[in-house]
Design an enzyme around this catalytic site. Structure first.
Site, PDB file in Angstrom:
ATOM      1  N   ASP A 174     -29.963 -27.098  21.926  1.00  0.00           N
ATOM      2  CA  ASP A 174     -30.530 -25.757  22.049  1.00  0.00           C
ATOM      3  C   ASP A 174     -29.832 -25.134  23.256  1.00  0.00           C
ATOM      4  OD1 ASP A 174     -31.953 -23.451  22.670  1.00  0.00           O
ATOM      5  OD2 ASP A 174     -33.882 -24.294  22.082  1.00  0.00           O
ATOM      6  N   LYS A 228     -32.692 -13.609  22.152  1.00  0.00           N
ATOM      7  CA  LYS A 228     -32.659 -13.483  23.609  1.00  0.00           C
ATOM      8  C   LYS A 228     -31.454 -12.647  24.058  1.00  0.00           C
ATOM      9  CE  LYS A 228     -36.123 -16.350  23.399  1.00  0.00           C
ATOM     10  NZ  LYS A 228     -36.864 -16.416  22.145  1.00  0.00           N
ATOM     11  N   TYR A 233     -38.319 -27.039  23.539  1.00  0.00           N
ATOM     12  CA  TYR A 233     -39.176 -25.921  23.131  1.00  0.00           C
ATOM     13  C   TYR A 233     -40.333 -26.485  22.299  1.00  0.00           C
ATOM     14  CZ  TYR A 233     -39.841 -21.684  20.134  1.00  0.00           C
ATOM     15  OH  TYR A 233     -40.320 -20.610  19.429  1.00  0.00           O
ATOM     16  N   ARG A 290     -27.601 -12.312  -0.475  1.00  0.00           N
ATOM     17  CA  ARG A 290     -28.213 -13.309   0.400  1.00  0.00           C
ATOM     18  C   ARG A 290     -27.173 -14.104   1.187  1.00  0.00           C
ATOM     19  NH1 ARG A 290     -30.662 -16.235  -3.211  1.00  0.00           N
ATOM     20  NH2 ARG A 290     -29.278 -18.033  -3.162  1.00  0.00           N
TER      21      ARG A 290
END
Length: 411
Positions: free
Chosen positions: A183, A208, A111, A58
């Site tokens: 962001d 993106k 966002y 992990r």
């Protein structure tokens, strides 16, 4: 791993960062590690690994480490955390930096799922949020409170593409010991010098432009050395991880990021200028375009050669939402779907008035968002011409029920 040198150009850095150079023999790319359990030869080795990232799958592996190294080199960060989505990068960071009783200043053009998190979970745990005008600049000092711990920026802003004066905001925030979180998805890790502008934590939806092929979801937290352990502690407690397969996809995309952005940028400028000439368009929202709102600050703070292909367009007030729908439905090369940053062009109707606390009245006219992909630009213009023909052939009957709220880092 290669250690990037100051004289390297960005193209060279993206090609070599996260690789071992001539010390490596075998495949060019690091292997794709798929592992949960890590085995140790004896108890002594197990004890030695306890507390390190190598104790369990992990916490990462050779594939994810290579991606982290390359991303830090690209943006000049001290540490990188990889999350399952852009939204999880945002929520993890806010949970790490805020506690009950703290105050958050959140840009109003954020966002929309970020807004939902602020008004939902953060409110539930006792963190208060004030939304502010993205163009406030240094006047953000009037909104600072004694308990303001984070100022969140997003430039250009979601849907409406306002360019914020980040250095002015950061100067005020830091003077009152508040952190600046950004962001930075539109900019990408190479589109600006985020930390030099005063940003403390730079977040990306790697889904993106970094992945770039619309085939993996991922978020990135890039930060300074001072905040690295604080962020990693929350990250570990939330149990976040990504797969080796997704890390390999992101590494593949990162290698060609500057080359792809060059084509996105060139085509986007042509599309933006073409849209500006259409009589139905009142305004094109694309800060890299000369004369566009926010262009002066964008040119000052961003690297023009790495502009991306995401933009908005505002129609005349007398154009109906049904006409915009007809335009979008007629296009063939522009796909209708959320997200952006892949090789394909996308188009969506937008309604920022539905997700704003400030200046919502300014955005009453129908709007659309376009992502200009890697198709031939003349083919894209021909596709839009067909769309505008359909718009002009459709009766103009307004209906507020049509509007769809789309978001800059939507998954």
């Amino acid at each position: 791993m290669h250690k990037p040198t100051p004289h390297w150009q960005m193209d060279t850095l993206l090609t070599h960062a996260g690789r071992k150079g001539k010390a490596h023999s075998g495949p060019v790319n690091p292997p794709v590690i798929r592992a949960s359990t890590m085995l140790f030869p004896d108890v002594a080795a197990l004890n030695k690994a306890t507390g390190t990232r190598g104790i369990y799958g992990r916490h990462g592996n050779e594939t994810t480490y290579a991606l982290e190294h390359a991303l830090c080199a690209a943006e000049g960060a001290a540490a990188c955390l990889l999350t399952p989505s852009g939204l999880s990068a945002i929520t993890t960071t806010l949970l790490a930096l805020l506690k009950p009783g703290d105050h958050l200043l959140m840009v109003d053009t954020t966002y929309d799922p970020t807004r939902l998190f602020c008004d939902g979970m953060l409110k539930q745990i006792g963190v208060s949020t004030t939304y502010y005008d993205p163009l406030i600049g240094a006047d953000i000092r009037t909104l600072m409170q004694a308990n303001t711990k984070v100022v969140f920026v997003e430039s250009p802003g979601s849907l409406t593409f306002e360019v914020q004066d980040i250095p002015a905001i950061a100067k005020v925030a830091h003077a009152q010991d508040a952190l600046v979180v950004s962001d930075s998805t539109w900019a990408t890790p190479i589109g600006w010098s985020s930390f030099a502008l005063g940003i403390d934590v730079s977040l990306h939806a790697a889904t993106k432009y970094i992945v770039g092929h619309s085939d993996a979801l991922m978020g990135i937290i890039l930060t300074t050395a001072a905040l690295a352990e604080r962020l990693r502690c929350t990250y570990k407690q939330l149990g976040l991880t990504i797969s080796g397969d997704d890390a390999a996809l992101a590494l593949r995309g990162l290698r060609t990021l500057s080359a792809r952005l060059a084509m996105h940028r060139t085509s986007a400028h042509q599309i933006a200028n073409w849209l500006k000439a259409q009589p139905e368009i009142a305004e094109v929202l694309y800060p890299p375009m000369e004369g566009s709102a926010g262009h002066a600050i964008w040119k000052r703070d961003f690297r023009p050669e790495y502009a991306c292909g995401l933009m908005g367009a505002v129609f005349r007030a007398d154009i109906s939402e049904q006409q915009v729908a007809a335009l979008i439905d007629r296009t063939e090369l522009f796909g209708i779907g959320f997200s952006w940053g892949g090789f394909e062009s996308l188009i969506l109707p937008t309604a920022p008035r539905n997700c704003r606390s400030i200046n919502a009245g300014h955005w009453q006219a129908p709007m659309m968002r376009l992502h200009v992909g890697l198709e031939g630009v003349q083919d894209l213009i021909s596709d839009l011409e067909c769309g505008f023909d359909a718009l002009r052939q459709t009766p103009g009957i307004n209906s507020s029920s049509f509007a769809v709220s789309t978001h800059k880092t939507a998954a």
